[in-house]
Design an enzyme around this catalytic site. Structure first.
Site, mmCIF file in Angstrom:
data_model
loop_
_atom_site.group_PDB
_atom_site.id
_atom_site.type_symbol
_atom_site.label_atom_id
_atom_site.label_comp_id
_atom_site.label_asym_id
_atom_site.label_seq_id
_atom_site.Cartn_x
_atom_site.Cartn_y
_atom_site.Cartn_z
ATOM 1 C CE LYS A 83 -4.476 8.686 -7.553
ATOM 2 N NZ LYS A 83 -5.854 8.258 -7.837
ATOM 3 C CB VAL A 84 1.650 8.502 -1.091
ATOM 4 C CG1 VAL A 84 2.557 7.324 -1.387
ATOM 5 C CG2 VAL A 84 2.264 9.800 -1.586
#
Ligand code: G3P
Length: 222
Positions: A83-84
């Protein structure tokens, strides 16, 4: 539409997993904080418990460090998704990770424009936060519908994950809108199965079944 749990609690994951309908898990730093346990240990345990995709979020402050952290998270298991955040650094880190074959989930998405950026970055998943949009007196479901429409028109393959869901109707409407995934807290997941008429029906069936046993016992003794 796949159903994900938004949690870092192993107990919650185990309970829903036994139903056989758990499509995956999403985690974030706040959920890990609630568990007050070593994140590495928690992430690895979740990756082992769950057959589907598990999103693990980077927390580094800049793109270089996000890439390094993302590589470590991706290497934790074949079902790990990194997840960014939807920020310039998050996009830079995300596109670099994508070029290395890492599957990314772009999180903290609050507008169709951000969702277009996520798709162009080659994201595997985009996460619009519906409930938080509702919290600021805007329309989270309208945001989700808009993203699903744009992705369909453009032929983007990025999966749309409806996040920040607060109640069962969020889940139902997300399915109507065409979301690929809905992630929700344990409290929402467990509400999906509940209906008072199911409880009443179960009680009646049970009572009638017992009545039948008494009838048969009575017939046998005459
Ligand atoms: O994990 C992302 C999202 O689902 C968080 O939801 O309830 O903290 O807005 P919430």
């Amino acid at each position: 539409m796949k159903l994900f749990l938004d949690t870092a609690s192993i107990e919650e994951i185990r309970e829903i997993n036994r139903w056989g309908v758990l499509g995956g898990v999403t985690t974030n730093p706040s959920l890990l904080q609630k568990e007050a346990a070593e994140p590495d240990k928690v992430w690895r345990q979740i990756l082992e418990e769950v057959a589907g995709d598990v999103s693990l979020e980077v927390t580094a402050p800049d793109a270089d460090e996000m890439v390094a952290q993302g590589r470590t998270l991706a290497a934790m298991g074949p079902n790990a998704v990194v997840k960014v955040p939807m920020t310039p650094d998050g996009l830079e880190a995300g596109t670099r990770l994508v070029s290395e074959g890492v599957r990314i989930n772009v999180t903290l998405v609050f507008s169709p424009a951000q969702a277009i950026l996520a798709a162009e970055a080659g994201a595997y998943i985009v996460s619009p936060f519906l409930g938080r949009v509702d919290d600021v007196a805007s329309d989270g479901m309208a945001l989700l519908r808009s993203i699903c429409d744009i992705y369909a028109v453009q032929g983007y393959e990025t999966k749309v994950l409806a996040a920040s869901l607060r109640h069962p109707m969020h889940v139902v409407e997300s399915a109507h809108a065409g979301a690929d995934i809905a992630t929700m807290p344990f409290e929402v997941f467990t509400k999906l199965v509940k209906h008072p008429l199911t409880d009443i029906g179960m009680e009646r069936f049970q009572a009638d079944w017992e009545k039948l046993q008494h009838q048969l016992e009575g017939e046998a003794s005459t």
